[in-house]
Structures are given as structure tokens and as C-alpha cells.
Design a protein around this motif. Structure first.
Motif, short mmCIF file in Angstrom:
data_model
loop_
_atom_site.label_atom_id
_atom_site.label_comp_id
_atom_site.label_asym_id
_atom_site.label_seq_id
_atom_site.Cartn_x
_atom_site.Cartn_y
_atom_site.Cartn_z
N TRP A 15 80.75 59.42 40.11
CA TRP A 15 80.29 58.64 41.41
C TRP A 15 80.91 59.26 42.63
O TRP A 15 81.70 59.66 42.98
N GLU A 16 79.58 59.38 43.42
CA GLU A 16 79.79 59.89 44.64
C GLU A 16 79.59 59.14 45.58
O GLU A 16 78.39 58.05 45.98
N PHE A 17 80.49 58.52 46.42
CA PHE A 17 80.44 57.54 47.70
C PHE A 17 79.86 58.08 48.76
O PHE A 17 80.19 59.13 48.94
N LYS A 18 78.95 57.48 49.38
CA LYS A 18 78.53 57.99 50.69
C LYS A 18 79.58 57.76 51.69
O LYS A 18 80.62 56.82 51.92
N VAL A 19 79.77 58.80 52.63
CA VAL A 19 80.64 58.85 53.72
C VAL A 19 80.09 58.38 54.82
O VAL A 19 79.14 58.59 55.38
N ASP A 20 80.93 57.47 55.59
CA ASP A 20 80.59 56.74 56.95
C ASP A 20 81.19 57.63 57.82
O ASP A 20 82.09 58.38 57.85
N ALA A 21 81.16 57.33 59.21
CA ALA A 21 82.04 57.52 60.27
C ALA A 21 83.39 57.46 60.12
O ALA A 21 84.22 58.36 60.28
N ARG A 22 84.02 56.50 59.43
CA ARG A 22 85.30 56.14 59.17
C ARG A 22 85.68 56.47 57.65
O ARG A 22 86.91 56.05 57.64
N GLY A 23 84.85 57.03 56.92
CA GLY A 23 85.37 57.32 55.56
C GLY A 23 84.23 56.65 54.41
O GLY A 23 83.21 56.51 55.08
N TYR A 24 84.61 56.48 53.41
CA TYR A 24 83.87 55.80 52.50
C TYR A 24 83.38 54.48 52.88
O TYR A 24 84.03 53.76 53.60
N ARG A 25 82.33 53.93 52.56
CA ARG A 25 81.64 52.78 52.84
C ARG A 25 82.44 51.69 52.10
O ARG A 25 82.38 51.67 50.98
N PRO A 26 83.16 50.76 52.64
CA PRO A 26 83.85 49.73 51.93
C PRO A 26 82.98 48.96 50.98
O PRO A 26 83.53 48.53 49.94
N GLN A 27 81.81 48.66 51.58
CA GLN A 27 81.00 47.67 50.62
C GLN A 27 80.49 48.43 49.18
O GLN A 27 80.50 47.84 47.96
N GLU A 28 80.51 49.83 49.37
CA GLU A 28 79.96 50.63 47.99
C GLU A 28 81.12 50.57 47.21
O GLU A 28 81.26 50.54 46.04
N VAL A 29 82.30 50.99 47.84
CA VAL A 29 83.65 51.00 47.16
C VAL A 29 83.90 49.49 46.42
O VAL A 29 84.13 49.64 45.23
N ASP A 30 83.78 48.54 47.23
CA ASP A 30 83.98 47.18 46.43
C ASP A 30 83.06 46.91 45.31
O ASP A 30 83.44 46.39 44.36
N LYS A 31 81.80 47.42 45.59
CA LYS A 31 80.95 47.27 44.54
C LYS A 31 81.12 47.81 43.27
O LYS A 31 81.04 47.53 41.99
N VAL A 32 81.49 49.23 43.41
CA VAL A 32 81.73 49.94 42.10
C VAL A 32 83.01 49.34 41.58
O VAL A 32 83.28 49.13 40.26
N LEU A 33 84.16 48.95 42.33
CA LEU A 33 85.45 48.28 41.77
C LEU A 33 84.84 47.10 41.24
O LEU A 33 85.60 46.58 40.20
N ASP A 34 83.94 46.09 41.69
CA ASP A 34 83.49 44.98 41.09
C ASP A 34 83.00 45.29 39.72
O ASP A 34 83.31 44.51 38.67
N ASP A 39 83.43 45.45 33.66
CA ASP A 39 83.59 46.12 32.72
C ASP A 39 84.97 45.76 31.97
O ASP A 39 84.64 45.71 30.43
N TYR A 40 86.00 45.86 32.39
CA TYR A 40 87.28 45.71 31.88
C TYR A 40 87.35 44.30 31.01
O TYR A 40 87.81 44.19 30.02
N ARG A 41 86.62 43.11 32.08
CA ARG A 41 86.66 41.90 31.39
C ARG A 41 85.81 42.10 29.95
O ARG A 41 86.31 41.38 28.99
N THR A 42 84.85 42.45 30.13
CA THR A 42 83.97 42.64 29.08
C THR A 42 84.69 43.43 28.04
O THR A 42 84.67 42.95 26.68
N TYR A 43 85.34 44.46 28.21
CA TYR A 43 86.10 45.22 27.09
C TYR A 43 86.91 44.22 26.59
O TYR A 43 87.24 44.25 25.34
N GLU A 44 87.88 43.84 27.30
CA GLU A 44 88.96 42.86 26.86
C GLU A 44 88.40 41.86 25.87
O GLU A 44 88.82 41.23 25.07
N SER A 45 87.07 41.16 26.26
CA SER A 45 86.46 39.88 25.38
C SER A 45 86.20 40.68 24.22
O SER A 45 86.26 39.98 23.11
N ILE A 46 85.57 41.79 24.13
CA ILE A 46 84.99 42.37 22.77
C ILE A 46 86.23 42.77 22.07
O ILE A 46 86.21 42.59 20.68
#
Length: 108
Positions: A15-34, A39-46
């Protein structure tokens, strides 16, 4: 909660995050972490469901093994009883032998 895996290890690693003026875009990082969290919840359920299935199948195997042991024991009993059936001829021979022992040979 859907049971669909969104990411795989290669996708996460590459995964390559787009770099903003102050670093990585927080929204994109949050989206990937979400997505990772989902996926981890799904794995746990399975995994939880599969463990329950494994336990149920193991219990079923134990029950079937016990039934098999009981059936084999019953078969052995039936075989032993059927091979030792006493016929009338066997009884007459035994009576004759007992009479000879009790009364002796009285052919005088």
C-alpha cells in the motif's frame, strides 16, 4: 458485519499512501486502518465459527467411535452365541456321557 475479506497481506505490504504537505493523508491512513480492523474482526469471527465446528465434529467422532465399539462388542457376542448353539444331538450326547459316569457301564 459482512464476512468479506477486503485486504490480503500483499495489498497491505504494498500500500502506498499519498503524501500531503504535512505527511501522509490522515483520512487515507484511517481508511486503510479501518479496513484492516474490519478484516481482523472478520478473521476472528471465521476462526471462532471454525473452532466451534471442529469441536462439534470432534464430539460427533467420539460418539460414533463409542457406537462402533458397542456394535463390535455386540457382534462379538452374537458370533460367540451363534457358534456355540447347542443342538438336541449335543444335549443327548452330554446326557449319555453323564449317565455313563453316574450309573457306570452296566453291561453285565
Amino acid at each position: 458485519m459482512s464476512k468479506e475479506i477486503l485486504l490480503n497481506p500483499e495489498m497491505i505490504y504494498n500500500w502506498e499512501f499519498k503524501v500531503d504537505a504535512r505527511g501522509y493523508r490522515p483520512q487515507e491512513v484511517d481508511k486503510v486502518l479501518d479496513m484492516c480492523s474490519s478484516d481482523y474482526r472478520t478473521y476472528e469471527s471465521i476462526v471462532k465459527e471454525q473452532k466451534a465446528q471442529i469441536e462439534a465434529l470432534n464430539n460427533e467422532v467420539l460418539i460414533l467411535k463409542q457406537k462402533l465399539r458397542n456394535a463390535k462388542a455386540n457382534m462379538d457376542l452374537v458370533k460367540n452365541n451363534s457358534s456355540r448353539q447347542v443342538t438336541n444331538i449335543d444335549l443327548l450326547r452330554r446326557i449319555s456321557e453323564l449317565e455313563k459316569i453316574v450309573y457306570g457301564d452296566r453291561e453285565e
